[in-house]
Motif scaffolding. Structure first.
Motif, mmCIF file in Angstrom:
data_model
loop_
_atom_site.group_PDB
_atom_site.id
_atom_site.type_symbol
_atom_site.label_atom_id
_atom_site.label_comp_id
_atom_site.label_asym_id
_atom_site.label_seq_id
_atom_site.Cartn_x
_atom_site.Cartn_y
_atom_site.Cartn_z
ATOM 1 N N ASP A 93 0.845 -1.193 0.000
ATOM 2 C CA ASP A 93 0.000 0.000 0.000
ATOM 3 C C ASP A 93 0.881 1.244 0.000
ATOM 4 O OD1 ASP A 93 -1.750 2.109 0.571
ATOM 5 O OD2 ASP A 93 -2.951 0.916 1.958
ATOM 6 N N TRP A 94 0.647 2.144 -0.960
ATOM 7 C CA TRP A 94 1.448 3.354 -1.066
ATOM 8 C C TRP A 94 1.343 4.220 0.187
ATOM 9 C CZ3 TRP A 94 5.215 4.515 -4.330
ATOM 10 C CH2 TRP A 94 5.687 5.836 -4.379
ATOM 11 N N LEU A 115 7.571 2.499 4.069
ATOM 12 C CA LEU A 115 8.015 1.853 2.840
ATOM 13 C C LEU A 115 8.307 2.840 1.726
ATOM 14 C CD1 LEU A 115 5.634 -1.243 2.573
ATOM 15 C CD2 LEU A 115 7.986 -1.178 3.428
ATOM 16 N N PHE A 116 7.610 3.984 1.723
ATOM 17 C CA PHE A 116 7.672 4.866 0.572
ATOM 18 C C PHE A 116 8.148 6.277 0.884
ATOM 19 C CE2 PHE A 116 4.560 1.574 -0.621
ATOM 20 C CZ PHE A 116 5.163 1.105 -1.786
ATOM 21 N N GLN A 117 8.737 6.466 2.044
ATOM 22 C CA GLN A 117 9.326 7.763 2.359
ATOM 23 C C GLN A 117 10.823 7.578 2.598
ATOM 24 O OE1 GLN A 117 7.402 10.154 5.332
ATOM 25 N NE2 GLN A 117 5.362 9.869 4.450
ATOM 26 N N GLY A 161 11.844 1.978 0.651
ATOM 27 C CA GLY A 161 12.374 1.481 -0.611
ATOM 28 C C GLY A 161 12.356 -0.032 -0.699
ATOM 29 N N ALA A 162 12.283 -0.528 -1.930
ATOM 30 C CA ALA A 162 12.201 -1.961 -2.160
ATOM 31 C C ALA A 162 13.458 -2.699 -1.718
ATOM 32 C CB ALA A 162 11.938 -2.226 -3.646
ATOM 33 N N LEU A 186 8.070 -3.379 -4.870
ATOM 34 C CA LEU A 186 7.102 -3.020 -3.832
ATOM 35 C C LEU A 186 5.713 -2.753 -4.391
ATOM 36 C CD1 LEU A 186 8.966 -0.681 -1.301
ATOM 37 C CD2 LEU A 186 8.147 -3.022 -0.940
ATOM 38 N N ARG A 187 5.548 -2.836 -5.694
ATOM 39 C CA ARG A 187 4.242 -2.571 -6.286
ATOM 40 C C ARG A 187 3.751 -3.731 -7.149
ATOM 41 N NH1 ARG A 187 0.894 0.344 -4.219
ATOM 42 N NH2 ARG A 187 0.074 1.347 -6.090
#
Length: 324
Positions: A136-137, A142-144, A150-151, A213-214
């Motif tokens: 989930d974004w 995970l996404f900051q 990051g993956a 990650l997506r």
């Protein structure tokens, strides 16, 4: 539950309410809202650090200065230099330190490495390992970038660790990495490692590692040798089964069931989480032997994984898009 000689005696969180909630749910006697208070607790022998990645180094150093052994959620930190500082702190304080690479202690992983050592598939010349999940974004950690997202840090570390487990802590002679970067964070990555010939193999070898990650990918690991191959079934970061393919022979499958527990879905955040007991046992045994690192996943392994991560991320984030 699975490692009965290890008992949780204290927990700390950013808020006392959260610490008390965790303590009440899992029967932990003490709850703190200060990590310093936990490190000062005389009943605590070893600390597991599971905060966001950028906090790992400072917390681990404070814990080791307080005389505590430390197990740190992977990645151990966010740079090779920081990893070296942590190892120096463990040496100077004479305490145990390990990155929590739980995969390395699964019986299935040990069996795969034992087959490699025994020459079952001949000289290993190729490793293919993959781990991708559709996250989930809105999951900030995970996404900051400032939170260590990051993956590669989150799930790509597992394929990298497979390569290091197979080829050892020797440095690859070449690292080539590329991927998709969005808002400063690597969403996907493909990493190719090239290893020189050695005493263990008469020709160079490669590892092709992919992470995302997506996108939910196959999450398998394939180890290819000159006589055959080993396929480690998904999820290969916490596997229960491998299949050996030898040229001219029928495939054979080896299974390694995890400890059964009907309440797993309620206890663990991730599949096969009860396999963390293998890591806990190895850490306990190493400390019992008065060792400061674990031979199955040593400081050399951690440093090699971190060096590959650092160079891979440098290449991924410095690459320029192809002009339209």
């Amino acid at each position: 539950r699975y490692q009965r000689r290890v008992h949780g005696v204290a927990v700390a969180a950013r808020s006392l309410d959260r610490a008390q909630e965790f303590a009440g749910k899992f029967g932990v006697p003490a709850a703190y809202e200060s990590y310093a208070d936990l490190f000062a607790d005389a009943n605590v022998e070893i600390v597991y650090i599971g905060t966001i990645h950028p906090q790992h180094k400072d917390l681990a150093i404070h814990a080791m200065q307080a005389g505590k052994h430390v197990l740190i959620e992977k990645p151990i930190c966010t740079s090779l230099a920081d990893a070296e500082d942590l190892i120096a702190a463990a040496r100077s304080n004479n305490v145990f330190l390990m990155e929590a690479m739980w995969s390395r202690f699964f019986p299935c992983v040990k069996a795969a490495l034992a087959h490699i050592q025994a020459g079952t598939i001949g000289e290993v010349i190729c490793v293919q390992s993959d781990f991708g999940q559709r996250a989930d974004w809105n999951i900030e950690r995970l996404f900051q970038a400032e939170l260590g997202g990051g993956a590669v840090f989150d799930v790509g570390i597992y394929p990298i660790a497979w390569a290091v487990a197979v080829f050892g802590s020797d440095a690859p002679i070449r690292i080539a990495a590329d991927g998709v970067v969005k808002e400063g964070v690597d969403v996907s990555a493909t990493i190719t490692l090239t290893y020189a010939s050695s005493a263990a193999r008469s020709e160079p070898a490669t590892a092709t590692l992919t992470t995302h990650l997506r996108a939910a990918t196959r999450c398998e690991t394939h180890i290819i040798g000159t006589k055959g191959r080993i396929e480690v079934s998904a999820p290969s970061h916490c596997p229960e089964k491998l299949t050996i393919f030898i040229d001219g022979e029928a495939p054979r499958t080896e299974s390694f069931p995890l400890p059964p527990d009907p309440q797993c879905a309620e206890i663990f955040n991730f599949s096969n989480g009860q396999g963390m007991a293998y890591e806990a046992e190895a850490v306990q045994q190493a400390i019992g032997r008065r060792e400061t690192e674990c031979p199955e996943y040593s400081w050399k392994h951690t440093l090699r994984v971190m060096a590959i991560i650092e160079e891979s991320l440098r290449q991924i984030k410095s690459a320029q898009p192809v002009p339209e």
